[in-house]
Design a protein around this motif. Structure first.
Motif, mmCIF file in Angstrom:
data_model
loop_
_atom_site.group_PDB
_atom_site.id
_atom_site.type_symbol
_atom_site.label_atom_id
_atom_site.label_comp_id
_atom_site.label_asym_id
_atom_site.label_seq_id
_atom_site.Cartn_x
_atom_site.Cartn_y
_atom_site.Cartn_z
ATOM 1 N N ILE A 1 28.848 -32.213 28.556
ATOM 2 C CA ILE A 1 30.179 -31.873 28.051
ATOM 3 C C ILE A 1 30.963 -31.312 29.236
ATOM 4 C CG2 ILE A 1 31.513 -30.503 26.407
ATOM 5 C CD1 ILE A 1 29.144 -30.528 24.501
ATOM 6 N N LEU A 2 32.046 -32.003 29.596
ATOM 7 C CA LEU A 2 32.782 -31.688 30.823
ATOM 8 C C LEU A 2 34.133 -31.085 30.466
ATOM 9 C CD1 LEU A 2 32.058 -35.038 32.727
ATOM 10 C CD2 LEU A 2 30.736 -32.894 32.789
ATOM 11 N N ALA A 3 34.351 -29.835 30.887
ATOM 12 C CA ALA A 3 35.598 -29.139 30.561
ATOM 13 C C ALA A 3 36.646 -29.358 31.647
ATOM 14 C CB ALA A 3 35.313 -27.643 30.417
ATOM 15 N N ALA A 4 37.898 -29.551 31.213
ATOM 16 C CA ALA A 4 38.999 -29.798 32.151
ATOM 17 C C ALA A 4 39.362 -28.547 32.953
ATOM 18 C CB ALA A 4 40.220 -30.295 31.393
ATOM 19 N N ASP A 5 39.221 -27.369 32.339
ATOM 20 C CA ASP A 5 39.557 -26.134 33.053
ATOM 21 C C ASP A 5 38.697 -24.989 32.522
ATOM 22 O OD1 ASP A 5 40.691 -25.290 30.633
ATOM 23 O OD2 ASP A 5 42.716 -25.865 31.230
ATOM 24 N N VAL A 6 38.848 -23.835 33.164
ATOM 25 C CA VAL A 6 37.950 -22.721 32.845
ATOM 26 C C VAL A 6 38.202 -22.173 31.436
ATOM 27 C CG1 VAL A 6 37.283 -20.362 33.482
ATOM 28 C CG2 VAL A 6 37.530 -22.098 35.243
ATOM 29 N N GLY B 1 35.315 -30.134 37.330
ATOM 30 C CA GLY B 1 35.594 -29.913 38.752
ATOM 31 C C GLY B 1 34.410 -29.377 39.535
ATOM 32 N N SER B 2 33.390 -28.880 38.851
ATOM 33 C CA SER B 2 32.226 -28.328 39.560
ATOM 34 C C SER B 2 31.372 -29.438 40.185
ATOM 35 C CB SER B 2 31.378 -27.463 38.620
ATOM 36 O OG SER B 2 30.704 -28.277 37.674
ATOM 37 N N TYR B 3 31.684 -30.694 39.869
ATOM 38 C CA TYR B 3 30.965 -31.796 40.520
ATOM 39 C C TYR B 3 31.546 -32.080 41.910
ATOM 40 C CZ TYR B 3 28.347 -32.498 36.280
ATOM 41 O OH TYR B 3 27.508 -32.291 35.211
ATOM 42 N N LEU B 4 32.653 -31.433 42.224
ATOM 43 C CA LEU B 4 33.211 -31.491 43.582
ATOM 44 C C LEU B 4 33.142 -30.075 44.154
ATOM 45 C CD1 LEU B 4 36.454 -33.682 43.262
ATOM 46 C CD2 LEU B 4 34.390 -34.242 44.567
ATOM 47 N N SER B 5 33.086 -29.973 45.478
ATOM 48 C CA SER B 5 32.893 -28.644 46.069
ATOM 49 C C SER B 5 34.104 -27.727 45.870
ATOM 50 C CB SER B 5 32.557 -28.781 47.551
ATOM 51 O OG SER B 5 33.556 -29.548 48.162
ATOM 52 N N ASP B 6 35.294 -28.310 45.617
ATOM 53 C CA ASP B 6 36.467 -27.431 45.464
ATOM 54 C C ASP B 6 36.573 -26.785 44.084
ATOM 55 O OD1 ASP B 6 37.400 -29.472 43.848
ATOM 56 O OD2 ASP B 6 38.898 -30.181 45.261
ATOM 57 N N ASN B 7 35.752 -27.233 43.133
ATOM 58 C CA ASN B 7 35.674 -26.555 41.831
ATOM 59 C C ASN B 7 37.013 -26.442 41.099
ATOM 60 O OD1 ASN B 7 33.213 -25.761 40.856
ATOM 61 N ND2 ASN B 7 33.686 -23.585 40.994
ATOM 62 N N LYS B 8 37.922 -27.376 41.342
ATOM 63 C CA LYS B 8 39.278 -27.262 40.793
ATOM 64 C C LYS B 8 39.365 -27.621 39.316
ATOM 65 C CE LYS B 8 42.446 -28.190 44.570
ATOM 66 N NZ LYS B 8 42.999 -29.337 45.254
ATOM 67 N N ALA B 9 40.294 -26.964 38.635
ATOM 68 C CA ALA B 9 40.608 -27.314 37.245
ATOM 69 C C ALA B 9 41.529 -28.536 37.233
ATOM 70 C CB ALA B 9 41.307 -26.146 36.581
ATOM 71 N N VAL C 1 46.751 -35.823 37.248
ATOM 72 C CA VAL C 1 45.597 -35.844 36.339
ATOM 73 C C VAL C 1 44.813 -37.143 36.538
ATOM 74 C CG1 VAL C 1 44.891 -36.004 33.903
ATOM 75 C CG2 VAL C 1 46.602 -34.309 34.592
ATOM 76 N N TYR C 2 45.538 -38.267 36.596
ATOM 77 C CA TYR C 2 44.878 -39.560 36.778
ATOM 78 C C TYR C 2 44.065 -39.576 38.073
ATOM 79 C CZ TYR C 2 44.109 -44.395 37.994
ATOM 80 O OH TYR C 2 43.510 -45.557 38.385
ATOM 81 N N GLU C 3 44.696 -39.133 39.167
ATOM 82 C CA GLU C 3 44.009 -39.172 40.474
ATOM 83 C C GLU C 3 42.789 -38.260 40.486
ATOM 84 O OE1 GLU C 3 47.284 -38.305 43.072
ATOM 85 O OE2 GLU C 3 48.002 -40.381 43.010
ATOM 86 N N GLN C 4 42.926 -37.100 39.862
ATOM 87 C CA GLN C 4 41.776 -36.181 39.783
ATOM 88 C C GLN C 4 40.652 -36.782 38.947
ATOM 89 O OE1 GLN C 4 43.710 -32.422 38.644
ATOM 90 N NE2 GLN C 4 41.958 -31.398 39.603
ATOM 91 N N VAL D 1 39.871 -39.885 38.594
ATOM 92 C CA VAL D 1 39.162 -40.908 39.381
ATOM 93 C C VAL D 1 38.144 -40.226 40.291
ATOM 94 C CG1 VAL D 1 39.390 -42.687 41.161
ATOM 95 C CG2 VAL D 1 41.039 -42.596 39.282
ATOM 96 N N LYS D 2 38.581 -39.198 41.002
ATOM 97 C CA LYS D 2 37.689 -38.487 41.933
ATOM 98 C C LYS D 2 36.539 -37.823 41.185
ATOM 99 C CE LYS D 2 41.004 -37.209 45.451
ATOM 100 N NZ LYS D 2 41.930 -36.167 45.779
ATOM 101 N N LEU D 3 36.873 -37.169 40.085
ATOM 102 C CA LEU D 3 35.847 -36.434 39.334
ATOM 103 C C LEU D 3 34.868 -37.383 38.656
ATOM 104 C CD1 LEU D 3 38.011 -33.555 37.830
ATOM 105 C CD2 LEU D 3 36.306 -33.404 39.641
ATOM 106 N N SER D 4 35.349 -38.546 38.220
ATOM 107 C CA SER D 4 34.445 -39.531 37.611
ATOM 108 C C SER D 4 33.409 -39.970 38.633
ATOM 109 C CB SER D 4 35.228 -40.755 37.125
ATOM 110 O OG SER D 4 36.080 -40.392 36.076
ATOM 111 N N ASN D 5 33.872 -40.228 39.849
ATOM 112 C CA ASN D 5 32.945 -40.691 40.888
ATOM 113 C C ASN D 5 31.988 -39.593 41.320
ATOM 114 O OD1 ASN D 5 33.337 -43.625 41.533
ATOM 115 N ND2 ASN D 5 35.443 -42.896 41.368
ATOM 116 N N ALA D 6 32.477 -38.347 41.395
ATOM 117 C CA ALA D 6 31.594 -37.234 41.744
ATOM 118 C C ALA D 6 30.524 -37.053 40.663
ATOM 119 C CB ALA D 6 32.410 -35.953 41.896
ATOM 120 N N PHE D 7 30.943 -37.160 39.412
ATOM 121 C CA PHE D 7 29.990 -37.031 38.293
ATOM 122 C C PHE D 7 28.963 -38.164 38.335
ATOM 123 C CE2 PHE D 7 28.800 -38.299 33.974
ATOM 124 C CZ PHE D 7 28.149 -37.148 33.553
#
Ligand code: 4NP
Length: 150
Positions: A78-83, A107-115, A130-133, A135-141
């Motif tokens: 279960i992946l949360a968008a923000d804290v 965001g914890s799947y990337l080192s910057d831990n961003k929401a 949101v879209y660009e994030q 894409v990045k987060l999907s690949n990190a996951f």
């Protein structure tokens, strides 16, 4: 082995349906088809609504729903968008009763831990971000879990 993933934001009309669609598409690009993806909101305000129309042409078919207790036993991740949504998940009765799911800030799947910032009250550029994030987060996951689960 099929893995299941629930993407969660507040209203389930902006970030998490976008995340669901993008994660499915990025998985498909890698040839991963044994993945079940859904999305939900921690709030009830938009139940039944379609995804926000400002979603940058990303095709998404989803009816907004709220997180339910059974999600914590039926999903692997279960992946949360923000804290604030992560905390709401941690307070959820389904989580307290014993969760099989790994509940994490996406965001914890990337080192910057961003929401992923809420784009609801802002302009179109918020949805682009949101879209660009997503894409990045999907690949990190997928980088992290694809090896583990095979
Ligand atoms: P979402 O965006 O959590 O990404 O779906 C929002 C949608 C609605 C509201 C807030 C955020 N709202 O306050 O109604």
């Amino acid at each position: 082995m099929t893995i299941s993933v629930l993407v969660v934001c507040l209203g389930n009309i902006c970030r998490s349906p976008m995340g669901e669609a993008v994660l499915r598409n990025e998985a498909l690009k890698r040839g991963i088809t044994d993945i079940h993806i859904d999305s939900a909101g921690t709030a009830a305000a938009h139940i039944g609504e379609d995804p926000d129309e400002r979603r940058k042409g990303v095709p998404i078919s989803h009816s907004a729903r709220q997180v339910r207790a059974s999600d914590f036993t039926s999903f692997d991740y279960i992946l949360a968008a923000d804290v604030s949504n992560l905390r709401a998940l941690e307070r959820h009765v389904g989580h307290k009763e014993g969760s099989k799911a790994t509940v994490r800030l996406w965001g914890s799947y990337l080192s910057d831990n961003k929401a992923i910032q809420d784009p609801y009250y802002g302009g179109l550029d918020g949805f682009t971000k949101v879209y660009e994030q997503c894409v990045k987060l999907s690949n990190a996951f997928l980088d992290e879990v694809a090896g583990k689960e095979s």
